[in-house]
Design a protein around this motif. Structure first.
Motif, mmCIF file in Angstrom:
data_model
loop_
_atom_site.group_PDB
_atom_site.id
_atom_site.type_symbol
_atom_site.label_atom_id
_atom_site.label_comp_id
_atom_site.label_asym_id
_atom_site.label_seq_id
_atom_site.Cartn_x
_atom_site.Cartn_y
_atom_site.Cartn_z
ATOM 1 N N LEU A 1 0.952 -1.260 0.035
ATOM 2 C CA LEU A 1 -0.067 -0.210 -0.333
ATOM 3 C C LEU A 1 0.785 1.168 0.016
ATOM 4 O O LEU A 1 0.785 2.301 -0.740
ATOM 5 C CB LEU A 1 -0.858 0.240 1.143
ATOM 6 C CG LEU A 1 -2.004 -1.100 1.217
ATOM 7 C CD1 LEU A 1 -2.750 -1.001 2.682
ATOM 8 C CD2 LEU A 1 -2.906 -0.618 0.034
ATOM 9 N N TYR A 2 2.052 1.265 0.723
ATOM 10 C CA TYR A 2 2.880 2.415 0.734
ATOM 11 C C TYR A 2 3.516 2.511 -0.499
ATOM 12 O O TYR A 2 3.566 3.829 -0.961
ATOM 13 C CB TYR A 2 4.074 2.114 2.038
ATOM 14 C CG TYR A 2 4.805 3.467 1.980
ATOM 15 C CD1 TYR A 2 4.523 4.503 2.604
ATOM 16 C CD2 TYR A 2 6.123 3.172 1.432
ATOM 17 C CE1 TYR A 2 5.522 5.540 2.715
ATOM 18 C CE2 TYR A 2 7.027 4.372 1.498
ATOM 19 C CZ TYR A 2 6.778 5.403 2.290
ATOM 20 O OH TYR A 2 7.813 6.573 2.170
ATOM 21 N N THR A 3 3.961 1.637 -1.177
ATOM 22 C CA THR A 3 4.554 1.587 -2.163
ATOM 23 C C THR A 3 3.982 2.232 -3.401
ATOM 24 O O THR A 3 4.410 3.082 -4.422
ATOM 25 C CB THR A 3 5.116 0.108 -2.688
ATOM 26 O OG1 THR A 3 5.883 -0.689 -1.950
ATOM 27 C CG2 THR A 3 5.910 0.180 -4.312
ATOM 28 N N PHE A 4 2.606 1.727 -3.531
ATOM 29 C CA PHE A 4 1.484 2.338 -4.698
ATOM 30 C C PHE A 4 0.706 3.647 -3.801
ATOM 31 O O PHE A 4 -0.455 3.854 -4.579
ATOM 32 C CB PHE A 4 0.720 1.166 -5.163
ATOM 33 C CG PHE A 4 1.577 0.064 -6.054
ATOM 34 C CD1 PHE A 4 1.904 0.627 -7.033
ATOM 35 C CD2 PHE A 4 2.090 -0.947 -5.208
ATOM 36 C CE1 PHE A 4 2.633 -0.437 -7.771
ATOM 37 C CE2 PHE A 4 2.805 -1.970 -5.964
ATOM 38 C CZ PHE A 4 3.147 -1.768 -7.450
ATOM 39 N N ARG A 5 1.058 4.099 -3.044
ATOM 40 C CA ARG A 5 0.284 4.992 -2.394
ATOM 41 C C ARG A 5 -0.129 6.293 -3.134
ATOM 42 O O ARG A 5 -1.201 6.683 -3.320
ATOM 43 C CB ARG A 5 0.975 5.701 -0.863
ATOM 44 C CG ARG A 5 2.302 6.361 -1.275
ATOM 45 C CD ARG A 5 2.688 6.750 0.032
ATOM 46 N NE ARG A 5 4.167 7.551 -0.134
ATOM 47 C CZ ARG A 5 5.166 7.104 -0.750
ATOM 48 N NH1 ARG A 5 5.222 5.928 -1.170
ATOM 49 N NH2 ARG A 5 6.258 7.786 -0.831
ATOM 50 N N SER A 6 0.807 6.692 -4.077
ATOM 51 C CA SER A 6 0.528 7.812 -5.021
ATOM 52 C C SER A 6 -0.876 7.384 -6.045
ATOM 53 O O SER A 6 -1.634 8.211 -6.387
ATOM 54 C CB SER A 6 1.525 7.926 -5.772
ATOM 55 O OG SER A 6 2.016 7.072 -6.493
ATOM 56 N N ASP B 1 -3.606 9.255 -3.570
ATOM 57 C CA ASP B 1 -3.530 10.738 -4.250
ATOM 58 C C ASP B 1 -4.679 10.811 -5.198
ATOM 59 O O ASP B 1 -4.932 10.188 -5.935
ATOM 60 C CB ASP B 1 -2.163 11.070 -5.024
ATOM 61 C CG ASP B 1 -1.108 10.902 -3.952
ATOM 62 O OD1 ASP B 1 -1.308 10.766 -2.678
ATOM 63 O OD2 ASP B 1 0.312 11.013 -4.333
ATOM 64 N N LYS B 2 -5.210 12.131 -5.286
ATOM 65 C CA LYS B 2 -6.218 12.326 -6.275
ATOM 66 C C LYS B 2 -5.534 12.624 -7.701
ATOM 67 O O LYS B 2 -6.076 12.418 -8.828
ATOM 68 C CB LYS B 2 -6.943 13.838 -5.847
ATOM 69 C CG LYS B 2 -7.941 13.645 -4.680
ATOM 70 C CD LYS B 2 -8.738 14.726 -4.573
ATOM 71 C CE LYS B 2 -9.694 14.683 -3.717
ATOM 72 N NZ LYS B 2 -10.621 15.782 -3.400
ATOM 73 N N GLU C 1 -7.101 15.420 0.540
ATOM 74 C CA GLU C 1 -7.418 16.067 1.755
ATOM 75 C C GLU C 1 -6.642 15.470 3.046
ATOM 76 O O GLU C 1 -6.286 16.339 3.813
ATOM 77 C CB GLU C 1 -9.015 15.494 2.197
ATOM 78 C CG GLU C 1 -9.994 16.261 1.392
ATOM 79 C CD GLU C 1 -11.366 15.898 1.861
ATOM 80 O OE1 GLU C 1 -11.651 14.974 2.765
ATOM 81 O OE2 GLU C 1 -12.250 16.295 1.049
ATOM 82 N N ILE C 2 -5.813 14.280 2.814
ATOM 83 C CA ILE C 2 -5.032 13.834 3.719
ATOM 84 C C ILE C 2 -3.709 12.990 3.241
ATOM 85 O O ILE C 2 -4.149 12.584 1.993
ATOM 86 C CB ILE C 2 -5.733 13.051 4.669
ATOM 87 C CG1 ILE C 2 -4.674 12.622 5.712
ATOM 88 C CG2 ILE C 2 -6.395 12.005 3.872
ATOM 89 C CD1 ILE C 2 -5.532 11.842 7.070
ATOM 90 N N ASP C 3 -2.471 13.489 3.383
ATOM 91 C CA ASP C 3 -1.520 12.798 3.064
ATOM 92 C C ASP C 3 -1.282 11.584 3.829
ATOM 93 O O ASP C 3 -0.997 11.809 5.207
ATOM 94 C CB ASP C 3 -0.159 13.732 2.835
ATOM 95 C CG ASP C 3 0.908 12.846 2.256
ATOM 96 O OD1 ASP C 3 0.829 11.749 2.094
ATOM 97 O OD2 ASP C 3 2.063 13.581 2.398
ATOM 98 N N VAL D 1 -8.441 1.242 10.474
ATOM 99 C CA VAL D 1 -9.862 1.658 10.196
ATOM 100 C C VAL D 1 -9.362 2.950 9.022
ATOM 101 O O VAL D 1 -10.136 3.051 8.174
ATOM 102 C CB VAL D 1 -10.254 2.153 11.211
ATOM 103 C CG1 VAL D 1 -11.747 2.876 11.232
ATOM 104 C CG2 VAL D 1 -10.836 1.188 12.282
ATOM 105 N N ILE D 2 -8.538 3.892 9.399
ATOM 106 C CA ILE D 2 -8.228 4.964 8.529
ATOM 107 C C ILE D 2 -7.890 4.598 7.224
ATOM 108 O O ILE D 2 -8.160 5.037 6.350
ATOM 109 C CB ILE D 2 -7.276 5.943 9.343
ATOM 110 C CG1 ILE D 2 -7.726 6.426 10.380
ATOM 111 C CG2 ILE D 2 -6.921 6.959 8.251
ATOM 112 C CD1 ILE D 2 -6.931 7.309 11.439
ATOM 113 N N ILE D 3 -6.686 3.678 7.230
ATOM 114 C CA ILE D 3 -6.145 3.389 6.037
ATOM 115 C C ILE D 3 -6.973 2.579 4.959
ATOM 116 O O ILE D 3 -7.123 2.947 3.937
ATOM 117 C CB ILE D 3 -4.751 2.684 6.193
ATOM 118 C CG1 ILE D 3 -3.697 3.667 6.892
ATOM 119 C CG2 ILE D 3 -4.199 2.042 4.918
ATOM 120 C CD1 ILE D 3 -3.276 5.047 5.849
#
Length: 626
Positions: A36-41, A45-46, A54-56, A89-91
């Motif tokens: 998830l971190y590797t492909f987070r963008s 990301d919008k 809204e949140i990074d 829950v957030i992620i």
């Protein structure tokens, strides 16, 4: 059945299996987060690498990674499990277009971990308790046993409820009822990442496995409570999910469920395995001062980490004369400084006694080798001399040692506040409430499954009442407890109108052609990009059974931007190819091979400009869509 259920809340067993589950699960969760971190963008990301939205979420991962490491180590677990649950829950709820089934399992398991005794053994928490409450002549022995329900509750929630709900979707699927639920998904190139045609072409085997899955999922929730079914269920469950690991690009899902299945392994098997990995004859003897509180603390640490039983810790008093290697040493010298004797009879002391200790414990050998290097060993020697400095002039004893003494905490059976009310009773009441609460939520989901709604005419009269409960509680159950619908690989929902797959070829500034890492030339997901949540998005949302060219054009840009930023190539354009695939509810020989061999046709091109992309689709391709 009643007696068996009651025993889960009254009988205690060793906690070793729960700790094995904790560590295995932590590793899998860490790998999921890493993806998830590797492909987070792409996922969060919008606009990849331009506008995070809204949140990074990056900073959450920076905190979450060490939290999962602490979870693996069993350190500060009560607080760590709470943070782990909150981050989850957030992620997971933020990755809406990338969610797949294991996200709900993570949320449910993370919730349960908060209340489970996951650090009773094989943890740093248990070590800290031993160090805190042990005294010179009375070591602290924490109760290794936990209520059986702690083994059962994750299996019930993460497997039992999931299977039970899944059956109510499969019963309305002709594909599953005809025994093809294993065969068809594994025969579609965009769904599977390995060609298993040698098995898929065995019709009898495929039908057997399809019906076996149906039977297994149907009876699991009713029979896994019985001890005699747990080992067979463990073997079958691991077998199925190793199959998922091989066939489908969702490795973390398969491994997560396998982690939960480990809780079905009888405790005696873990103890047997532990006894087999231990060394019968220690290869290193560590001598310490029996009357020194600090030395006794060190021995507690050594015994905690000596999982292979390669080190024997002996008091100098009454023992050193039995070792020929120490005959030339007087007792005072051995008491003032730490000494150790290797299996070859070599005597080491001070800092080097600890170096030899690390090498002897096998799994810490490289660490021992590292600290024995010249510069590091010089620093280590200074640290050791500083800590042991007081013992050079005066031995640390119970009378002059400054280590504080703490009163051990009450046991689980000790009453608190109200007579007869203790931790065991509180645990029993809590888990019963959790089982009822989560079962109710899953039953709400099942009520609105196609099997219930389409086959029981009178449900419409009750629907208005049940629907109110369902609407108001569905999001809470899903987002905070992982309770949801489990319509996995249903023909009408996933495959019926899924008839096109796409392969992209990147063109760099020199005219070189580079395979874009989504679908390969066989039409199968690439192992570098398209697995887990990325596969769920690319295979079923960017492309889908309800394919829309406008959605594909919009969503594929995220992947193009990610590829360009993380690629060594200067891309100027892309060629898009498509091939027609089809799903059918009837077994066919070489079905996967035929789909793989279907030729690719040109769908169009994508031209890359400084801040935009231009799509030019082939007329024949557009006509086919219309």
């Amino acid at each position: 059945m009643k007696n068996i259920i009651n025993s889960l809340f009254t009988t205690k067993v060793d906690a070793i299996g729960i700790s094995v589950f904790r560590m295995f699960y932590s590793v899998v969760l860490f790998l999921e987060l890493l993806q998830l971190y590797t492909f987070r963008s792409i996922i969060y990301d919008k606009e990849p690498y331009q506008y995070t939205g809204e949140i990074d979420v990056s900073f959450i991962f920076y905190f979450w990674f060490p939290v999962v490491v602490f979870l693996f180590l069993g350190l500060f677990t009560r607080y760590i499990t709470i943070l782990n649950y909150i981050f989850g829950v957030i992620i997971f709820s933020s990755a809406i277009k990338f969610e797949y089934h294991v996200f709900y399992a993570y949320v449910g398991i993370n919730f349960l971990l908060i209340f489970m005794p996951i650090s009773r053994v094989l943890s740093l928490d248990s070590l800290l308790k031993k160090l805190k409450y042990s005294t010179l002549y009375k070591p602290f022995l924490e109760d290794r046993k936990v209520l059986k329900i702690n083994y059962v509750i994750p299996v019930f929630v993460a497997i039992g409820l999931v299977y039970f709900d899944s059956i109510f979707h499969k019963l309305s699927s002709k594909m599953w009822m005809d025994g093809l639920g294993v065969w068809l998904p594994s025969s579609l190139p965009m769904v599977t990442w390995n060609d298993t045609s040698v098995l898929l072409n065995q019709k009898g085997l495929m039908l057997f496995l399809g019906y076996l899955v149906l039977a297994f999922e149907t009876v699991f929730i009713f029979l896994f409570w019985f001890k005699k079914f747990r080992v067979p269920f463990f073997i079958l469950g691991v077998f199925f999910h190793v199959g998922i690991l091989i066939a489908y690009p969702i490795p973390w899902f398969a491994l997560t469920v396998i982690a939960v299945y480990l809780l079905l392994v009888p405790v005696k098997y873990w103890k047997f395995l532990a006894s087999k990995i231990k060394c019968k004859n220690p290869i290193y003897t560590f001598y310490y001062d029996l009357e020194c509180p600090l030395c006794n603390k060190v021995v507690i640490v050594i015994r905690h980490f000596d999982i292979f039983n390669t080190v024997e810790c002996l008091p100098v008093q009454g023992n050193y004369k039995n070792n020929e290697a120490l005959l030339n040493y007087d007792e005072e010298t051995l008491l003032i400084n730490i000494h150790g004797v290797t299996s070859s009879g070599k005597v080491v002391s001070g800092f080097w006694a600890y170096v030899s200790l690390l090498k002897a414990m096998r799994y810490t050998y490289l660490l021992g080798l590292l600290i024995s290097l010249p510069l590091i060993s010089s620093l280590g020697q200074k640290i050791y001399d500083y800590i042991a400095g007081n013992r050079v002039t005066e031995r640390c004893t119970a009378e002059n040692c400054t280590i504080p003494i703490y009163t051990p905490p009450p046991s689980e059976n000790d009453d608190f506040l109200i007579k007869g009310w203790n931790k065991v009773l509180l645990t029993t009441v809590f888990w019963k409430c959790v089982i009822l609460f989560l079962s109710f939520g899953q039953l709400l989901m099942i009520w609105f499954s196609p099997t219930i709604q389409n086959n029981f005419p009178k449900v419409e009269k009750i629907n208005k009442f049940v629907f109110v409960l369902y609407e108001y509680s569905r999001d809470v159950y899903t987002d905070f407890f992982g309770i949801t619908h489990h319509a996995v690989f249903i023909f009408d929902d996933h495959f019926k109108t899924y008839n096109k797959i796409f392969r992209i070829e990147a063109i760099d500034v020199y005219g070189n052609k580079i395979d874009f890492p989504l679908l390969d030339k066989n039409g199968m997901p690439s192992k570098s990009y398209e697995n887990g949540s990325v596969w769920a998005n690319a295979a079923f949302r960017v492309n889908s059974s309800n394919f829309k060219l406008s959605i594909y054009s919009e969503e594929i840009i995220k992947y193009l931007k990610y590829f360009e930023v993380n690629s060594k190539y200067r891309i100027v354009s892309y060629k898009v190819y498509y091939k027609e695939v089809y799903a059918k509810e009837k077994w066919e020989y070489n079905f996967l091979k035929n789909q793989i061999n279907t030729p690719w046709r040109k769908a169009g091109e994508i031209f890359k400009y400084v801040e935009s992309y231009e799509f030019k689709w082939e007329d024949d391709f557009v006509k086919k869509l219309n």
